[in-house]
Design an enzyme around this catalytic site. Sequence first.
Site, short mmCIF file in Angstrom:
data_model
loop_
_atom_site.label_atom_id
_atom_site.label_comp_id
_atom_site.label_asym_id
_atom_site.label_seq_id
_atom_site.Cartn_x
_atom_site.Cartn_y
_atom_site.Cartn_z
N ASP A 196 0.83 -1.21 0.00
CA ASP A 196 0.00 0.00 0.00
C ASP A 196 0.86 1.26 0.00
OD1 ASP A 196 -2.33 -1.67 0.37
OD2 ASP A 196 -1.77 -1.82 2.47
N GLU A 235 -11.31 -0.22 -2.85
CA GLU A 235 -10.52 0.33 -1.75
C GLU A 235 -9.32 1.07 -2.32
OE1 GLU A 235 -9.89 -3.34 0.27
OE2 GLU A 235 -8.21 -3.93 -0.99
#
Length: 529
Positions: free
Chosen positions: A63, A216
Site C-alpha cells: 500500500d 478500496e
Amino acid sequence: MKLTRRQSIGTALLGGGALTLPGTAEAARKPAPDWKRGFDNQRIADLGNGSFLNPLISGDRADPAILKDGADYYMTFSSFDSYPGLTIWHSRDLVNWQPRKAALNKNIGSVWAVSLEKHDGRYFLYIPVKAKPNSIFVIWADHIDGPWSDPIDLGLHSHIDPCHAVGEDGSRWLFLSGGDRIRLSADGLSTVGKVEHVYDPWRYPDDWDVEGFSPEGPKIHRHGEWFYMITAVGGTAGPPTGHMVIAARSRSIHGPWEQYPRNPLVRTTSVDEKWWSRGHASLVEAPDGSWWSVYHGFENGFWTLGRQTLLDPIEWTKDGWFRMKGGDLSQPIRKPKGGTALPHGQPLSDDFSKPLELGRKWNFFKPAPDESRRQRVEDGALVLKASGIAPSDSSPLLLIAGDQAYQFECDIEIAPGGVAGLLLFYDEKLYAGLGFDEKRFVTHQYGIERGRPANPHGRRMKMRVTNNRHIVSFHTSGDGGQSWKRFDRGMEVSGYHHNVRGGFLMLRPGLYSAGEGEAKFRDFKFRAL
C-alpha cells in the site's frame, strides 16, 4: 479448442485488447537479468546502467503512499502490527530509497493503507487501523522526521484506506473505501458532517478470477483540468489475477466521476507473470517531468515476502487519460532522468555498537506500551529482557528481508531460566525457528513448540538460520563459529503467508527472548544469497 484453466485467464480483455495466452510465441519473454546487489548482498532495483528492475523496494512494502515535496520524495507503507511503525523512506530520483524514521510509536492497532500528505507546510498521515473498534486516525508534524503528534481518532469505524484531497475550492476531504468521502476541517484534524457516497466503481466481468469486489485504496490526483480517482478492486490477495487498478475522472472534486473507458489499467492476467495481484496505485511526477505509478504486488511463488512496491512508467494520452507502459514488469525499465541517487536500503546486519534503530530497521511485533524498555545496547550486545514463554507471546524483534534466499546468524547468551533463539516469524500463530534453554533446544514449527533435543552448548552458542527459497536449515556452534553443526530438523515454509493465515503480513527474520532474565545477542550478521 478447450483451454486449460490457466489459459482461460488469458482470454479476458484488458485495456480494450485481447490478451495473449501463456505458452504462445507472443507471450514468450527473454529471461530478466539478476538484480544488482547492495548492503549485505541484498537486491536493489537500480541496475547502474540507466535502467532498473522491479521490485522498487523489496519485502513487505504494501500500500505505498508517496509524496513529492519539491526535489524530495517520501514514501511509507502499511506497517500492520509492527512498532515503531510507518517508517518514512526518502528518495531524490524515484528509484533509490533510504529509510529515515518511524512516524508512529504508539500501538493503536494493525496499521493498513495510509495517506501521506503535505498541506500548508505541514505533513499529515491519515491512518486506518484494525482494532476494537476499527477506526481512522491522523497524526501531523512540521518536519518529515517529526516529532509527530499523538494519534487523533477521527471516529470513522466503517471505512479503510483514506486519501486526503483538496478541492478546487480549497475544501479538504478524505476519500474512503467503497466510493465514499467525508469532509475535513480546515486544520485537517477532525471531520465535518457525515460520510457520503460519491462514486460507484467500475466492475469487472463476472468470469474473472478475483477475491471479491472490495473497492478500496482510492488515490486522488489533480492533473491539468481533471481530478483523477484511482481505485483498487478485485481483492488484495486470493487469486493472483484478482487485484487490479481502475480509474475515473472529474473536473470537480465534487464529481460527477467518469469511468476510464478501458478499465482496468493494470491487472495480472496469467499465473505465469512475474508479479501477481498488482494494485493499489498512485501517480507521481519524476524529476525529469515524466510520470510514474507506484503500486504493490506479490512476487510469483513468493507470497511469503508480502506485497512489494513496484514502479511503472505511465504516459498521458491525447484524450486526457493515462496508461501504464511497463507491461508485466519482469524486464528492466529505463530510469527517469535527473535527481540524485541515494544509497539504496540499509544494512540488516547489526553489531549492536549503538542504540537499536527501532522503527528504521528493527520492530517489535504487537508490543505493549512499554515494550521498548525491554531492550538496551551495552558492551556490543543487545540485551533483551525475557517476555512470555515462547515466540507467540514474547513480542519478538523483527526485520524486513526482501530477498528470495538469505542467511542470518547471531551469538546468543541466555540467563538461567531463559530461552531465546532465531525465528522466521509471520505472526503469533505461524512461525518457525530454533531456540534453546541451558539444557535443551526447542524447535518452533507451524507456530507451535515441538521437539526438545539435548543442548550440548549450555547457555551460550552461535546460531544460524538459512532460508533458501523456502527450504530452511539451522546450524549451531559452541566454539564461537569456528565449527558448525547442522541441526537435525529441516523445514519448508512456502505456506507461511496471507492466503493461508490472513493478516497481510510476511515471513520475517528475527529474534526472541522468553522465560526468565535477559538474553544477550551479539554480532547479528545477515546476508542475502
